[in-house]
Design an enzyme around this catalytic site. Structure first.
Site, mmCIF file in Angstrom:
data_model
loop_
_atom_site.group_PDB
_atom_site.id
_atom_site.type_symbol
_atom_site.label_atom_id
_atom_site.label_comp_id
_atom_site.label_asym_id
_atom_site.label_seq_id
_atom_site.Cartn_x
_atom_site.Cartn_y
_atom_site.Cartn_z
ATOM 1 N N LYS A 283 0.989 -1.269 0.082
ATOM 2 C CA LYS A 283 0.071 -0.094 -0.036
ATOM 3 C C LYS A 283 0.834 1.285 0.033
ATOM 4 O O LYS A 283 1.679 1.385 0.854
ATOM 5 C CB LYS A 283 -0.932 -0.028 1.169
ATOM 6 N N GLU A 369 -19.242 -5.416 10.859
ATOM 7 C CA GLU A 369 -20.276 -4.565 11.804
ATOM 8 C C GLU A 369 -21.129 -5.360 12.610
ATOM 9 O O GLU A 369 -21.449 -5.295 13.706
ATOM 10 C CB GLU A 369 -21.013 -3.525 10.790
ATOM 11 N N ARG A 397 -25.519 -2.005 8.238
ATOM 12 C CA ARG A 397 -25.063 -3.373 7.988
ATOM 13 C C ARG A 397 -25.279 -4.574 9.267
ATOM 14 O O ARG A 397 -25.329 -5.674 9.161
ATOM 15 C CB ARG A 397 -23.689 -3.519 7.239
#
Length: 645
Positions: A283, A369, A397
């Site tokens: 990344k 979640e 969610r």
């Protein structure tokens, strides 16, 4: 003005068809230009930087090998797709990224035929790609489908649900794990790349399938061979889990080695059945500041590309997120039962300091979640006081868990809901448009929306002291600048606050019943209109006494909320008036019944009729002309008639 920067090879690529005309020898040069262009472009606009820098070579290889857009690429999550946008005809539009009427920050089907599936939340790619693969099978098409899942998205349960189903029904599907050190982190090297090429080649595939057929008539021998293969692969590569789920595991492979990527993808494109390719990327690759701190450079404001220094806001007031973070630490010092929980949003939700000061009481559960809410419910069952810090859009969610695991059992879980309302450049996938609507219909819930920073702190304390589920919902960014007071005191449950009283002794008198972030613009508008302003504070329980008094004392009621009009806080006011047969005309102002696209928050508020000028104009139109309102975000209510505009 500095001279414009040119990218000779990249500027010849308007579509992947152009890309596929290049010889492989030029792709490394293209990767360098694409990475440089991405850095230069985002230095002016801001956006998600580090993840896209890590997918430059992978994006080039995918569009080079696969016949997009006929072959489907499903990205997960959208943070890593800026190189994809640049190569698919949107390079010249990058200056409009995340601006009103410009490019979206995430894949969007209506924006480009190359965006096979829209995604703002993570972990949906495998399920969506599997659906596309099955659609191709049903229609007899030879289309290829690839899901690229990364940036921690494999931590969510839905990803494994999709993998489990795919492995059971043998689709032609390639799943690529873009492993950038936020999920699995195996070793990468020549041996691993050699294995990837061998395992994806026709020879290995033919031998493997042929062995199954030959040895299949001798079950003990086949079982021995299968176990030997699993044992060897388990020692060398971490693929046993995916093999057990029905996938042919390939990798790990260096995601920045273009020749290895191209060879492996060419091999995989020719294979049938579910394939799993493990690609390791870095990344922030190619930009030193982002490589050193990929978290900080995950999402950036405009920055100096030479130094990496980002533009800073002139605002000195704390954000609501910072107010929450400070309250959480202060409350934890007073009550050792407090537990902080977040689904992979430590920085975004303001838990960094808490995680450092109270590591044993801090739980980042990953992009999960549903699990975060039921985890909190389990803790609350046995005497702890969990605080779930979550964005409004992500709480959607976990709605089932909120109802079944927390509210039905009336457990003392506090939800600190960040990013309530419009969020500006992130667009409709991240807007907190619906939380007041979907929360207020749940029994046992207490729902609060602060008008300022100090009220946010006191509401958090109020919700924490409440012996049942409670939610404090606050917007992104800073408030009106009311300094949070250190002493904490619980607010009277379900009681509103009169902020301004109209001085009119005759003529039309208007009362504005404002919720949360709308109190400040309501006060400004009220000065021009000489209107009463009530800070409602609580969406549930609603202060019916104050509502009914306002209806008796005024000729017109205006409700203001940064939430969907349909089913929102204004609807609660309407229900109260109807239940008591009160006929005071009422206008509900809030978010309209459509998805508000990206742009600056001020632009979006004006578009929805929630800025000061729009509020004043709406009220004056109603008082002076009594003509139907043409604002799509408004709804005029009486106990006899409901009329939408």
């Amino acid at each position: 003005m500095p001279a414009p920067i040119h990218y000779p090879l990249l500027e010849t690529i308007d579509t992947p068809h152009d890309l596929r005309k290049l010889p492989e020898s030029q792709l490394a040069v293209l990767a360098g230009e694409l990475r440089a262009f991405l850095i230069q472009s985002l230095s002016a606009t801001g956006g998600h930087l580090a993840a896209g820098l890590g997918t430059v070579e992978l994006t080039i290889a995918l569009h080079y090998v696969y016949n997009t857009p006929d072959d489907r690429l499903v990205w997960d999550v959208g943070h890593q797709t800026y190189p994809h946008k640049i190569l698919t005809g949107r390079r010249t539009q990058m200056p409009t990224l995340r601006k009103k009427d410009g490019l979206a920050g995430f894949p969007k089907r209506s924006e480009s035929p190359y965006d096979a599936f829209g995604v703002g939340h993570s972990s949906t790619s495998v399920s969506a790609a599997l659906g596309m693969a099955l659609a191709a099978r049903q229609q007899g098409l030879s289309r290829k489908v690839v899901a690229i899942i990364g940036d921690g998205a494999l931590t969510a349960g839905q990803a494994f649900e999709g993998l489990n189903h795919a492995g059971d029904i043998d689709p032609d599907l390639l799943v690529i794990l873009n492993d950038n050190d936020m999920s699995i982190s195996p070793n990468v090297g020549g041996l691993s790349q050699y294995l990837a090429r061998v395992l994806s080649g026709k020879l290995y595939s033919t031998v493997r399938e042929g062995s199954k057929k030959v040895l299949g008539v001798m079950p003990p021998v086949w079982e021995l061979a299968r176990r030997a293969e699993e044992h060897m692969k388990g020692m060398i590569v971490p693929g046993t889990l995916f093999e057990e789920m029905g996938f042919n595991y390939i990798g790990p492979i260096d995601g920045h080695d273009l020749p290895a990527l191209l060879k492996t993808l060419h091999n995989l494109r020719a294979l049938k059945g579910p394939q799993f390719l493990h690609v390791v990327t870095k990344k922030g690759k190619g930009y030193l500041p982002a490589e050193k701190n990929s978290c900080v450079y995950h999402a950036v404001t405009p920055f100096d590309p030479e130094t990496g220094k980002m533009a800073t806001s002139a605002a000195s007031d704390p954000t609501y997120t910072q107010v929450f973070g400070e309250w959480l630490c202060d409350m934890a010092a007073l009550d050792e039962r407090l537990i902080g929980i977040t689904p992979a949003m430590r920085e975004g939700s303001g838990l960094v300091e808490f995680s450092q000061r109270y590591p044993a009481r801090y739980f980042d559960v990953g992009i999960a979640e549903q699990h975060s809410v039921t985890l909190a419910a389990g803790m609350a069952c046995d005497g702890l006081k969990p605080v779930v810090a979550i964005y409004s859009t992500f709480l959607q969610r976990a709605y089932d868990q909120l109802i079944h695991d927390v509210a039905i059992q009336n457990l003392p879980v506090l939800f600190a809901i960040d990013r309530g309302g419009l969020v500006g450049p992130d667009g409709p996938t991240h807007a907190g448009s619906f939380d007041l609507s979907f929360l207020r219909c749940i029994p046992n819930m207490v729902i609060m929306a602060p008008a300022d920073e100090n009220e946010c702190r006191q509401m958090l304390y109020t919700g924490f002291q409440h012996n049942g589920p409670a939610a404090v919902r606050y917007p992104r960014g800073t408030g009106p600048g009311v300094a949070p007071q250190k002493p904490m005191a619980a607010l009277p449950l379900g009681k509103a606050e009169l902020r301004r009283l109209s001085l009119k002794t005759n003529g039309h008198k208007t009362a504005i019943l404002a919720f949360g972030s709308m109190v400040t613009p309501a006060l400004v508008a009220a000065e021009q209109l000489d209107a009463t302003v009530i800070n409602m504070r609580f969406i549930k329980p609603l202060d019916e006494e104050t509502v009914l008094k306002a209806a008796r004392d005024h000729e017109l009621l205006i409700t203001l909320e940064e939430n969907a009009v349909m089913g929102g806080a204004g609807s609660a006011i309407n229900e109260c008036l109807i239940a008591h047969d009160v006929r005071t005309p009422t206008i509900n102002l809030g978010l309209p019944d459509n998805y508000t696209e990206h742009g600056s928050r001020d632009q979006l508020l004006a578009e929805c009729g929630l800025d000061v000028n729009s509020i004043v104009r709406t009220i004056n139109d109603q008082l002076q002309t009594q003509t139907p309102l043409d604002n799509a975000a408004t709804c005029q209510i009486t106990p006899i008639r409901v009329k939408s505009y």
